[in-house]
Design an enzyme around this catalytic site. Structure first.
Site, PDB file in Angstrom:
ATOM      1  CG  HIS A 126      39.369  36.251  30.829  1.00 21.44           C
ATOM      2  ND1 HIS A 126      40.013  35.930  32.000  1.00 21.44           N
ATOM      3  CD2 HIS A 126      38.958  35.080  30.287  1.00 21.44           C
ATOM      4  CE1 HIS A 126      40.006  34.624  32.157  1.00 21.44           C
ATOM      5  NE2 HIS A 126      39.367  34.082  31.138  1.00 21.44           N
ATOM      6  CB  SER A 170      42.532  31.420  34.459  1.00 18.55           C
ATOM      7  OG  SER A 170      41.765  31.868  33.368  1.00 18.55           O
ATOM      8  CD  GLU A 171      39.883  34.249  35.850  1.00 19.61           C
ATOM      9  OE1 GLU A 171      40.658  34.899  36.562  1.00 19.61           O
ATOM     10  OE2 GLU A 171      40.087  34.050  34.638  1.00 19.61           O
ATOM     11  CB  THR A 172      34.455  28.342  35.787  1.00 19.01           C
ATOM     12  OG1 THR A 172      35.542  27.531  35.335  1.00 19.01           O
ATOM     13  CG2 THR A 172      33.148  27.760  35.264  1.00 19.01           C
TER      14      THR A 172
END
Length: 148
Positions: free
Chosen positions: A77, A46-48
């Site tokens: 997050h 979902s995110e990096t």
């Protein structure tokens, strides 16, 4: 070919595999925005987050946040996970009262670290919200009913 240290974290988890996954690339200063975006797409989380050297006075560390499709100025997050990684990997040392400052596209965010070194607790202030005007035809009818 350059090598980068990569972590995959479980944010908001008490055991592996039960949290919100986050990719973390340390020492990413040599990567262009396009390469960061391509890597985030390839990782397909979902995110990096990508760690860079701070470029603003007062920042303890600097991150950029990418989804598989775009860059984000802030996300909860990833910012919490990045603070944990910064402390755990020795990229930043909390100051008095556990204070750190995270630099991201949304600005400088205050972070507080507490608890034991092997399981730090991270508290992070989100950036101020911005009101975005919306044309009446773009607001879904159920939301318009709530406003009246």
């Amino acid at each position: 070919m350059a090598a980068f240290r990569y972590l995959q974290l479980d944010v908001f988890a008490h055991q592996p595999g039960s949290g919100n996954p986050l990719g973390v690339v340390l020492g990413a200063g040599g990567l262009s925005a396009g390469r960061m975006q391509a890597l985030a797409a390839w990782l397909n989380l979902s995110e990096t987050v990508f760690f860079l050297q701070p470029s603003v006075a007062g920042a303890d560390y600097h991150i950029r946040i990418f989804t598989p499709g775009s860059e984000l100025p802030f996300a909860g997050h990833p910012s919490v996970g990045a603070a944990w990684a910064a402390v755990t990997c020795g990229l930043a040392t909390p100051g008095e009262g556990g204070a750190l400052v995270q630099q991201c596209a949304a600005g400088l965010l205050p972070v507080r670290v507490s608890g034991p070194a092997d399981a730090p607790t991270i508290e992070l202030a989100s950036p101020p919200a911005h009101h975005l005007p919306t044309a009446p035809g773009q607001v879904p009818e159920p939301l318009l009913a709530l406003a009246s």
